[in-house]
Design a protein around this motif. Sequence first.
Motif, PDB file in Angstrom:
ATOM      1  N   GLN A 537      36.697  49.235  33.575  1.00 21.56           N
ATOM      2  CA  GLN A 537      37.619  48.130  33.296  1.00 21.56           C
ATOM      3  C   GLN A 537      38.427  47.876  34.568  1.00 21.56           C
ATOM      4  O   GLN A 537      39.324  48.638  34.915  1.00 21.56           O
ATOM      5  CB  GLN A 537      38.538  48.492  32.119  1.00 21.56           C
ATOM      6  CG  GLN A 537      37.808  48.828  30.831  1.00 21.56           C
ATOM      7  CD  GLN A 537      37.010  47.645  30.296  1.00 21.56           C
ATOM      8  OE1 GLN A 537      37.421  46.489  30.465  1.00 21.56           O
ATOM      9  NE2 GLN A 537      35.892  47.938  29.644  1.00 21.56           N
ATOM     10  N   LEU A 538      38.074  46.809  35.284  1.00 16.78           N
ATOM     11  CA  LEU A 538      38.703  46.506  36.566  1.00 16.78           C
ATOM     12  C   LEU A 538      39.346  45.126  36.525  1.00 16.78           C
ATOM     13  O   LEU A 538      38.840  44.212  35.858  1.00 16.78           O
ATOM     14  CB  LEU A 538      37.671  46.551  37.702  1.00 16.78           C
ATOM     15  CG  LEU A 538      36.938  47.872  37.917  1.00 16.78           C
ATOM     16  CD1 LEU A 538      35.900  47.719  39.018  1.00 16.78           C
ATOM     17  CD2 LEU A 538      37.910  48.981  38.270  1.00 16.78           C
ATOM     18  N   SER A 539      40.411  44.980  37.270  1.00 17.52           N
ATOM     19  CA  SER A 539      41.067  43.680  37.402  1.00 17.52           C
ATOM     20  C   SER A 539      40.312  42.840  38.434  1.00 17.52           C
ATOM     21  O   SER A 539      39.466  43.337  39.177  1.00 17.52           O
ATOM     22  CB  SER A 539      42.522  43.874  37.833  1.00 17.52           C
ATOM     23  OG  SER A 539      42.572  44.460  39.127  1.00 17.52           O
ATOM     24  N   GLU A 540      40.637  41.543  38.471  1.00 16.75           N
ATOM     25  CA  GLU A 540      39.982  40.656  39.431  1.00 16.75           C
ATOM     26  C   GLU A 540      40.285  41.093  40.860  1.00 16.75           C
ATOM     27  O   GLU A 540      39.424  41.013  41.739  1.00 16.75           O
ATOM     28  CB  GLU A 540      40.440  39.212  39.209  1.00 16.75           C
ATOM     29  CG  GLU A 540      39.996  38.629  37.873  1.00 16.75           C
ATOM     30  CD  GLU A 540      40.423  37.182  37.733  1.00 16.75           C
ATOM     31  OE1 GLU A 540      41.052  36.658  38.693  1.00 16.75           O
ATOM     32  OE2 GLU A 540      40.126  36.573  36.689  1.00 16.75           O
ATOM     33  N   GLU A 541      41.485  41.555  41.108  1.00 13.75           N
ATOM     34  CA  GLU A 541      41.848  42.006  42.450  1.00 13.75           C
ATOM     35  C   GLU A 541      41.043  43.231  42.856  1.00 13.75           C
ATOM     36  O   GLU A 541      40.576  43.341  43.999  1.00 13.75           O
ATOM     37  CB  GLU A 541      43.341  42.325  42.494  1.00 13.75           C
ATOM     38  CG  GLU A 541      43.828  42.756  43.876  1.00 13.75           C
ATOM     39  CD  GLU A 541      45.315  43.041  43.879  1.00 13.75           C
ATOM     40  OE1 GLU A 541      45.830  43.473  44.932  1.00 13.75           O
ATOM     41  OE2 GLU A 541      45.971  42.818  42.830  1.00 13.75           O
ATOM     42  N   GLU A 542      40.841  44.133  41.903  1.00 15.36           N
ATOM     43  CA  GLU A 542      40.053  45.327  42.210  1.00 15.36           C
ATOM     44  C   GLU A 542      38.589  44.975  42.448  1.00 15.36           C
ATOM     45  O   GLU A 542      37.945  45.527  43.336  1.00 15.36           O
ATOM     46  CB  GLU A 542      40.184  46.334  41.070  1.00 15.36           C
ATOM     47  CG  GLU A 542      41.570  46.952  40.967  1.00 15.36           C
ATOM     48  CD  GLU A 542      41.715  47.814  39.734  1.00 15.36           C
ATOM     49  OE1 GLU A 542      42.564  48.715  39.737  1.00 15.36           O
ATOM     50  OE2 GLU A 542      40.987  47.573  38.739  1.00 15.36           O
ATOM     51  N   VAL A 543      38.074  44.033  41.666  1.00 16.12           N
ATOM     52  CA  VAL A 543      36.684  43.592  41.870  1.00 16.12           C
ATOM     53  C   VAL A 543      36.533  42.945  43.233  1.00 16.12           C
ATOM     54  O   VAL A 543      35.550  43.176  43.958  1.00 16.12           O
ATOM     55  CB  VAL A 543      36.256  42.625  40.745  1.00 16.12           C
ATOM     56  CG1 VAL A 543      34.891  42.022  41.053  1.00 16.12           C
ATOM     57  CG2 VAL A 543      36.223  43.345  39.404  1.00 16.12           C
ATOM     58  N   ALA A 544      37.505  42.115  43.624  1.00 10.47           N
ATOM     59  CA  ALA A 544      37.456  41.484  44.941  1.00 10.47           C
ATOM     60  C   ALA A 544      37.492  42.539  46.050  1.00 10.47           C
ATOM     61  O   ALA A 544      36.802  42.412  47.075  1.00 10.47           O
ATOM     62  CB  ALA A 544      38.611  40.500  45.096  1.00 10.47           C
ATOM     63  N   GLY A 545      38.311  43.569  45.856  1.00 15.68           N
ATOM     64  CA  GLY A 545      38.357  44.648  46.847  1.00 15.68           C
ATOM     65  C   GLY A 545      37.028  45.371  46.971  1.00 15.68           C
ATOM     66  O   GLY A 545      36.603  45.735  48.072  1.00 15.68           O
ATOM     67  N   LEU A 546      36.374  45.578  45.831  1.00 14.47           N
ATOM     68  CA  LEU A 546      35.060  46.215  45.862  1.00 14.47           C
ATOM     69  C   LEU A 546      34.044  45.360  46.608  1.00 14.47           C
ATOM     70  O   LEU A 546      33.248  45.857  47.404  1.00 14.47           O
ATOM     71  CB  LEU A 546      34.574  46.474  44.433  1.00 14.47           C
ATOM     72  CG  LEU A 546      35.267  47.597  43.660  1.00 14.47           C
ATOM     73  CD1 LEU A 546      34.712  47.677  42.254  1.00 14.47           C
ATOM     74  CD2 LEU A 546      35.092  48.916  44.363  1.00 14.47           C
ATOM     75  N   GLN A 547      34.074  44.050  46.333  1.00 13.03           N
ATOM     76  CA  GLN A 547      33.137  43.157  47.006  1.00 13.03           C
ATOM     77  C   GLN A 547      33.377  43.152  48.513  1.00 13.03           C
ATOM     78  O   GLN A 547      32.433  43.122  49.311  1.00 13.03           O
ATOM     79  CB  GLN A 547      33.273  41.741  46.436  1.00 13.03           C
ATOM     80  CG  GLN A 547      32.874  41.606  44.981  1.00 13.03           C
ATOM     81  CD  GLN A 547      31.397  41.855  44.754  1.00 13.03           C
ATOM     82  OE1 GLN A 547      30.592  41.751  45.671  1.00 13.03           O
ATOM     83  NE2 GLN A 547      31.025  42.188  43.524  1.00 13.03           N
ATOM     84  N   CYS A 548      34.645  43.175  48.918  1.00 15.02           N
ATOM     85  CA  CYS A 548      34.975  43.211  50.345  1.00 15.02           C
ATOM     86  C   CYS A 548      34.459  44.492  50.978  1.00 15.02           C
ATOM     87  O   CYS A 548      33.868  44.478  52.071  1.00 15.02           O
ATOM     88  CB  CYS A 548      36.480  43.076  50.530  1.00 15.02           C
ATOM     89  SG  CYS A 548      37.023  43.154  52.254  1.00 15.02           S
ATOM     90  N   MET A 549      34.669  45.616  50.294  1.00 14.95           N
ATOM     91  CA  MET A 549      34.186  46.886  50.823  1.00 14.95           C
ATOM     92  C   MET A 549      32.661  46.895  50.938  1.00 14.95           C
ATOM     93  O   MET A 549      32.094  47.354  51.942  1.00 14.95           O
ATOM     94  CB  MET A 549      34.656  48.027  49.925  1.00 14.95           C
ATOM     95  CG  MET A 549      34.099  49.403  50.306  1.00 14.95           C
ATOM     96  SD  MET A 549      34.600  49.939  51.945  1.00 14.95           S
ATOM     97  CE  MET A 549      36.303  50.364  51.637  1.00 14.95           C
TER      98      MET A 549
END
Length: 911
Positions: A537-549
């Motif tokens: 269960q991830l927030s949109e900000e966390e998902v964006a951080g994952l995509q950036c990484m």
Amino acid sequence: MEAVPRMPMIWLDLKEAGDFQFSPSVRQFILKNYGENPDNYNEQMKKLETLRQSAINVTRDFEGCSTLRKYFGQLHYLQSRVPMGTGQEAAVPISWTEIFSGKTVTHDDISYEQACILYNLGALHSMLGGMKVSCTHFQCSAGAFSYLRDHFSHNFSVDMSHQILNLNINLMLGQAQECLLEKSMLDNRKSFLVARISAQVVDYYKEACRALENSETASMLGKIQKDWKKLVQMKIYYFASIAHLHMGKQAEEQQKYGERLAYLQSSIDKLSEAIKLAKGQPDSVQDALRFTMDVIGGKFNSAKKDNDFIYHETVPSLETLASVKGAPLVKALPVNPTDPSVTGPDLFAKLVPMAAHEASSLYSEEKAKLLRDVMIKIDSKNETLEQFMDSLGLEPESVDNLDMYSRIPPVLMEKCAALSVRPDTVKSLIQSMQGLSGVFTDVESSLKEIRDVLEEDEAGQRALQEAGGPAAGELHPPAQVQALGDIRRDLEKYMEAHEKASFTNTELHRAMNLHISNLRLLGGPLESLKEALPRPQLSEEEVAGLQCMKRILGKVHEMREQRGSLEKQLRDLIQQDDITSTLVTTERADMRRTFEDQLKKYEQVKVYLDQNLAAQENILKALTEANVQYASVRKGLSQTEQQWNGTVQGLVGSYEAYEDLMKKSQEGKEFYEDLEDKATRLLEKAKTLAQTRAEERRPLLEKESQKKPPARPTAAKPSLQARSSDGDSACSSLDDPELAQLSAAILALGGDLPEELRSLPWPGPRFPANLPPPELLARIAQFPTSGLAPQLPRGPLPHMAPQMPPQLPGYRPPHAPQPGLVAPAPVRPSTTTVDSIQAPIPSYAHTPHHPGHPAASTGYAAMGQPLPQGYQPGPGPVPGPHPHMQAQQGYQHGYMPPQPGVPPLYQQAFP
């Protein structure tokens, strides 16, 4: 000007060749200096002789040009291996005719042969100048004469002197530029560009004219000098007129009408001078001049009229206007004597001089030095990158694995597909376990009835002894005593097997209970299965951080791949780079320059590698910043992934355990059916023997009863059938302490029954809802019960070694028996609680009979019987099975922590 007739071009004659007997000299040199058999090169020398004949009798076409180039290159290869220059060992005389005088000139130098072939190449190209390819031919001709001027002696003959060669070069370049000017006017190029091209034609022809006016050159050329000079001078004025014509057009486009008139006036003046010099020229030249005069005159009259009546601009003098600078758009195309696409394969490639080997070794060292310098940079950057990535512990596939949770893994899809064609999986499993429970109940009932029969016979025997004394005990014949002992031993054996099988049955039910929910999930809708799998269960900000990484890690991977590819490309280029054949034809003084030129081929790869290495610092900086945001969710993702993998493995394990569960339940059923058959036969045998012994005791008991006063009436003892049926009574269950303890053992097994099994007939007593916990019942069973008279022990009959059941999860008696005491040992009932088994079932071996044990040590302690004085209950585990049981066949009797799996095989325990 598009339709203006073309001016005539100057072309050169071909030189005629004499003899060149090179074969004997070459054969002798090969034998002497290379130590090889000259006959091995007969074919090569024959090809070279054939090629020379084609070159000296060349055809007047493009194929002839190719033949000359090929022969010229092969001569270059031969000279680099066999020295045939002036004064050298293999030199032979070579003869050619001089163009202008017609004399035969001979030199003992193979370079003379090469120079003459090169001259003919330039002359042949000058002949082939035409409208479509004339520009290229004239440039090739200029290239041949330029190579001849720069690389060969000027003293071979007059026609190859420095002055003549310069004249030929300028003539060919001028004619090439003239062809380009013609093409530009046909293509309607800009006026200023056409003017500059035309001015360059004038410049080339002026250089040629200066050479023609030289007295030395004039004496060399002879009578053709005057004809060439007149034609060139006329062209100078003609193309100067064309240049000023287009400058006038340029001025008109710029609305400089005064300048236009000045350029057109100059154009007319120069064209008039060209017409004067054209006397005696062909009609084509006269027609071209007249056509041009009509065009220029018409434009001049129109421009003068417009300026006089409309613009009234002052006409400047020509000297005040900017001169037109030429635009050289043609050049001498170089000749490469070692181009394999032109010369073909080297006929004497097998002959490699020692000097060429030495030079090749030096070049290899230069390549190795270049590679070492590059690898030092690469290794340093790779080491830094590896240390950085190890410190982060990141991989692109492990950073953003959210896609994994959006679909069912293929391994589960495969199991779901397999269960979809078997919709009755769970139902079949439950039915199989129901059948096993039923036969289990039958076996337990039969064994209990046998025990009751034996207990009743024992009670009758004790009554007989009390009535008639010890001598009355010998009433029955020895055969009956022996048969009764056999029955007791068989009962002991059956009960031991049943006890061990009961534990395995319990574990099998637990295993079913563990896997049945997973099997339902696999056999149900895919959406339900998907929802059962864990997901983060991830927030949109966390998902964006994952995509950036993930994106930055992808850049790291791309950088690594590109670096490895460039390194491999560089290594392959260096390994495949063999310039020995080039070094064979290279002068020693030019070796260093040749090395530098050859190493330039690696510059592009080096530039790409430098760019790759420079990008690493920026990528790692961005990765460090992205890792700060990623660290907060990394731990949660790792835990979710572990849960997801565990769930998937559990589901797969349940599918794989299904067949094993079915097999084990069928084996258990077969085991109990066999045991039931043997117990039934034993029951019939026991009943028959007990009835016979009872009939033998009845007369003596009746006789003794007549001697004693009548006793107080007591309740009649229930029959075997009645006692068996009393097991279904909740009231009798509560009155029987042994059954209470048995219920405690059953409940201690733990686990809830599946709904399909809750309707099964329970073989044991039924317990009320307010029954105390199992631990309390077991504790109560060990303390004396007031008001109860001693009764026959309910445990195993005499002559039976006490067999304690294996320790069960969730249940431990609070006290361990002291020496001389026997703790209550419940008979384990059937249960549908399911778990797993790890260890295999040991084989059953017949337990040797040990007769003569006292009842106090062989039987189970009677429920409610007073404990001996001084007994202090204390904590301790329930004693394990008898040592003999460890090697016996039957069900597994050890306990291990429950985990997915199934019990081991049931085995036949009886012959």
